[in-house]
Design an enzyme around this catalytic site. Sequence first.
Site, PDB file in Angstrom:
ATOM      1  N   VAL A  36     -22.731  53.473  90.696  1.00 11.93           N
ATOM      2  CA  VAL A  36     -21.084  53.239  91.242  1.00 11.93           C
ATOM      3  C   VAL A  36     -20.941  54.455  92.424  1.00 11.93           C
ATOM      4  O   VAL A  36     -20.346  54.407  93.187  1.00 11.93           O
ATOM      5  CB  VAL A  36     -20.059  53.073  90.014  1.00 11.93           C
ATOM      6  CG1 VAL A  36     -18.748  53.548  90.508  1.00 11.93           C
ATOM      7  CG2 VAL A  36     -20.574  52.037  89.260  1.00 11.93           C
ATOM      8  N   VAL A  37     -21.227  55.862  91.764  1.00 14.07           N
ATOM      9  CA  VAL A  37     -20.649  56.833  92.362  1.00 14.07           C
ATOM     10  C   VAL A  37     -21.495  56.993  93.675  1.00 14.07           C
ATOM     11  O   VAL A  37     -20.773  57.149  94.862  1.00 14.07           O
ATOM     12  CB  VAL A  37     -21.007  58.255  91.244  1.00 14.07           C
ATOM     13  CG1 VAL A  37     -21.025  59.371  92.321  1.00 14.07           C
ATOM     14  CG2 VAL A  37     -20.275  58.275  90.315  1.00 14.07           C
ATOM     15  N   ARG A  38     -22.579  56.660  93.698  1.00 11.40           N
ATOM     16  CA  ARG A  38     -23.357  56.814  94.925  1.00 11.40           C
ATOM     17  C   ARG A  38     -23.283  55.908  95.862  1.00 11.40           C
ATOM     18  O   ARG A  38     -23.157  56.279  97.018  1.00 11.40           O
ATOM     19  CB  ARG A  38     -24.778  57.220  94.931  1.00 11.40           C
ATOM     20  CG  ARG A  38     -25.018  58.558  93.855  1.00 11.40           C
ATOM     21  CD  ARG A  38     -26.617  59.011  94.016  1.00 11.40           C
ATOM     22  NE  ARG A  38     -26.403  60.329  93.192  1.00 11.40           N
ATOM     23  CZ  ARG A  38     -27.573  60.763  92.736  1.00 11.40           C
ATOM     24  NH1 ARG A  38     -28.750  60.183  93.004  1.00 11.40           N
ATOM     25  NH2 ARG A  38     -27.486  62.137  92.539  1.00 11.40           N
ATOM     26  N   GLU A  85     -27.849  41.376  61.895  1.00 12.50           N
ATOM     27  CA  GLU A  85     -26.532  41.973  60.910  1.00 12.50           C
ATOM     28  C   GLU A  85     -25.391  41.003  60.748  1.00 12.50           C
ATOM     29  O   GLU A  85     -24.581  41.070  59.711  1.00 12.50           O
ATOM     30  CB  GLU A  85     -26.058  43.282  61.515  1.00 12.50           C
ATOM     31  CG  GLU A  85     -25.251  43.295  62.719  1.00 12.50           C
ATOM     32  CD  GLU A  85     -24.744  44.441  63.434  1.00 12.50           C
ATOM     33  OE1 GLU A  85     -24.470  45.411  62.806  1.00 12.50           O
ATOM     34  OE2 GLU A  85     -23.939  44.345  64.527  1.00 12.50           O
ATOM     35  N   ASP A 126     -25.701  43.935  72.455  1.00 14.62           N
ATOM     36  CA  ASP A 126     -25.713  42.612  71.928  1.00 14.62           C
ATOM     37  C   ASP A 126     -26.205  41.515  72.767  1.00 14.62           C
ATOM     38  O   ASP A 126     -26.510  40.272  72.265  1.00 14.62           O
ATOM     39  CB  ASP A 126     -24.418  42.362  71.348  1.00 14.62           C
ATOM     40  CG  ASP A 126     -23.912  43.638  70.379  1.00 14.62           C
ATOM     41  OD1 ASP A 126     -24.697  44.175  69.548  1.00 14.62           O
ATOM     42  OD2 ASP A 126     -22.644  43.787  70.142  1.00 14.62           O
ATOM     43  N   ARG A 160     -38.974  45.632  50.712  1.00 18.21           N
ATOM     44  CA  ARG A 160     -38.321  46.755  50.970  1.00 18.21           C
ATOM     45  C   ARG A 160     -37.241  46.211  51.998  1.00 18.21           C
ATOM     46  O   ARG A 160     -37.373  45.373  53.025  1.00 18.21           O
ATOM     47  CB  ARG A 160     -38.851  48.035  51.416  1.00 18.21           C
ATOM     48  CG  ARG A 160     -39.725  48.394  50.186  1.00 18.21           C
ATOM     49  CD  ARG A 160     -39.026  49.331  49.157  1.00 18.21           C
ATOM     50  NE  ARG A 160     -40.003  49.981  48.085  1.00 18.21           N
ATOM     51  CZ  ARG A 160     -40.261  49.222  47.130  1.00 18.21           C
ATOM     52  NH1 ARG A 160     -40.185  47.970  46.852  1.00 18.21           N
ATOM     53  NH2 ARG A 160     -41.290  50.055  46.439  1.00 18.21           N
ATOM     54  N   ARG A 194     -29.081  51.975  69.665  1.00 18.44           N
ATOM     55  CA  ARG A 194     -28.162  52.073  70.992  1.00 18.44           C
ATOM     56  C   ARG A 194     -28.596  53.323  71.592  1.00 18.44           C
ATOM     57  O   ARG A 194     -28.179  53.576  72.664  1.00 18.44           O
ATOM     58  CB  ARG A 194     -26.872  52.382  70.339  1.00 18.44           C
ATOM     59  CG  ARG A 194     -25.878  51.112  69.882  1.00 18.44           C
ATOM     60  CD  ARG A 194     -24.712  51.063  70.623  1.00 18.44           C
ATOM     61  NE  ARG A 194     -23.699  52.080  70.258  1.00 18.44           N
ATOM     62  CZ  ARG A 194     -22.717  51.874  69.467  1.00 18.44           C
ATOM     63  NH1 ARG A 194     -22.466  50.692  68.769  1.00 18.44           N
ATOM     64  NH2 ARG A 194     -21.881  52.813  69.303  1.00 18.44           N
ATOM     65  N   THR A 218     -23.612  45.713  77.040  1.00 16.49           N
ATOM     66  CA  THR A 218     -23.943  45.687  75.648  1.00 16.49           C
ATOM     67  C   THR A 218     -25.122  45.469  75.118  1.00 16.49           C
ATOM     68  O   THR A 218     -25.836  44.682  75.657  1.00 16.49           O
ATOM     69  CB  THR A 218     -22.801  44.707  75.195  1.00 16.49           C
ATOM     70  OG1 THR A 218     -23.105  44.631  73.604  1.00 16.49           O
ATOM     71  CG2 THR A 218     -22.945  43.429  75.665  1.00 16.49           C
TER      72      THR A 218
HETATM   73  O1  F6P Z   1     -21.841  45.977  70.116  1.00 15.80           O
HETATM   74  C1  F6P Z   1     -22.542  46.810  69.995  1.00 15.80           C
HETATM   75  C2  F6P Z   1     -22.683  47.281  68.480  1.00 15.80           C
HETATM   76  O2  F6P Z   1     -23.686  48.372  68.439  1.00 15.80           O
HETATM   77  C3  F6P Z   1     -22.972  46.180  67.750  1.00 15.80           C
HETATM   78  O3  F6P Z   1     -24.151  45.658  67.692  1.00 15.80           O
HETATM   79  C4  F6P Z   1     -22.481  46.675  66.488  1.00 15.80           C
HETATM   80  O4  F6P Z   1     -22.111  45.683  65.498  1.00 15.80           O
HETATM   81  C5  F6P Z   1     -21.563  47.490  66.662  1.00 15.80           C
HETATM   82  O5  F6P Z   1     -21.548  47.900  68.092  1.00 15.80           O
HETATM   83  C6  F6P Z   1     -21.208  48.619  65.762  1.00 15.80           C
HETATM   84  O6  F6P Z   1     -19.911  49.415  66.388  1.00 15.80           O
HETATM   85  P1  F6P Z   1     -19.512  51.006  66.055  1.00 15.80           P
HETATM   86  O7  F6P Z   1     -20.645  51.742  66.918  1.00 15.80           O
HETATM   87  O8  F6P Z   1     -18.199  50.907  66.504  1.00 15.80           O
HETATM   88  O9  F6P Z   1     -19.710  51.230  64.689  1.00 15.80           O
END
Ligand code: F6P
Length: 323
Positions: free
Chosen positions: A23-25, A222, A127, A247, A256, A125
Amino acid sequence: MPRLAVVTSGGDAPGMNAALRAVVRSAAARDWEVFGVRHGYTGLIGGDLQPLGIRDVGGIIEQGGTILGSTRCERLKSGEGLEGALSTLRTRDIAALIVIGGNGSQTGAWELAQRGAPIVGIASTIDNDLYGTDISIGATTAIDVALQAINQLRVTAAAMTRAFLVEVMGRHCGYLALMAGIAGGAEAIVIPEAELDPEALAHELRAGYLRGKSHAIAVIAEGARYPAEALLGYFHEHRERLGFDVRATRLGHVQRGGAPGVFDRMLGTRLAVAAVEAVMERRFGVLVGVRLGEPAVTPLAEVAGKTRPADARLLQLARVMAM
Ligand code: F6P
């Protein structure tokens, strides 16, 4: 010089920095001055902006996270918060705002756009549940992180003849679990788009042992009705009858923080350049994502408040591959 602001918002995703850099460049190449908003929408409401020059974004393409910081900003959902954000844009004479983020962030962007803010969103994201893009920044790196964990868990699962439940992120979407499960060769995958109850999952895992496998890996999203913790409780309770030891590992935020792979670096760069082009053309109120491999814009009105489910048809492929 016209002024552009850029904000990273919501959950950080590997490749956000690549997008910031681009974006910046690309804006600088068009003689625009760029400001980075610190700490997501919270910084926008509070007027926390810093000038971003072409040297300020050097050496960040390989870094996960976001150098600007990010927040989940509840205040933007209120009239007071929205007014604060609009006021910052007005008083700092910002001609366009680029929002790099996922669902909540793009819904916030749409709220601001409806109140007259000149906004372009960039799909980001882990997700990959954003409507309006085939893939979002960060998802493939997050899958790679999950795959590394799955590979290692399989080693110990095979050594100990154990079953492992691996819970991956994704909020209400099963995309990460589906991809990590298929690419990781999991024996079973549980996603919100195609629920499996504990007994049915146990059946799939046991069937693997009966086919001669020494391990059993189940990747659990999750957002599934029975997340790993609940399944673990059930399997422990019925240990004798089920006949295998289990387990659970919850990968959580580890997914992330990976360093962006080549796909996310390229995606961040290409989407950011397309977003700056949209700004130049004054195409505001849109999300820049990818369709069929090319940058594509979708009105934020169509993106806001929606999510895109994972393609549960791929579960059939996963079953055959787990033979
Ligand atoms: O939206 C990305 C995400 O990592 C999801 O997979 C997860 O449910 C959520 O964020 C976790 O959110 P936080 O970092 O606010 O706990």
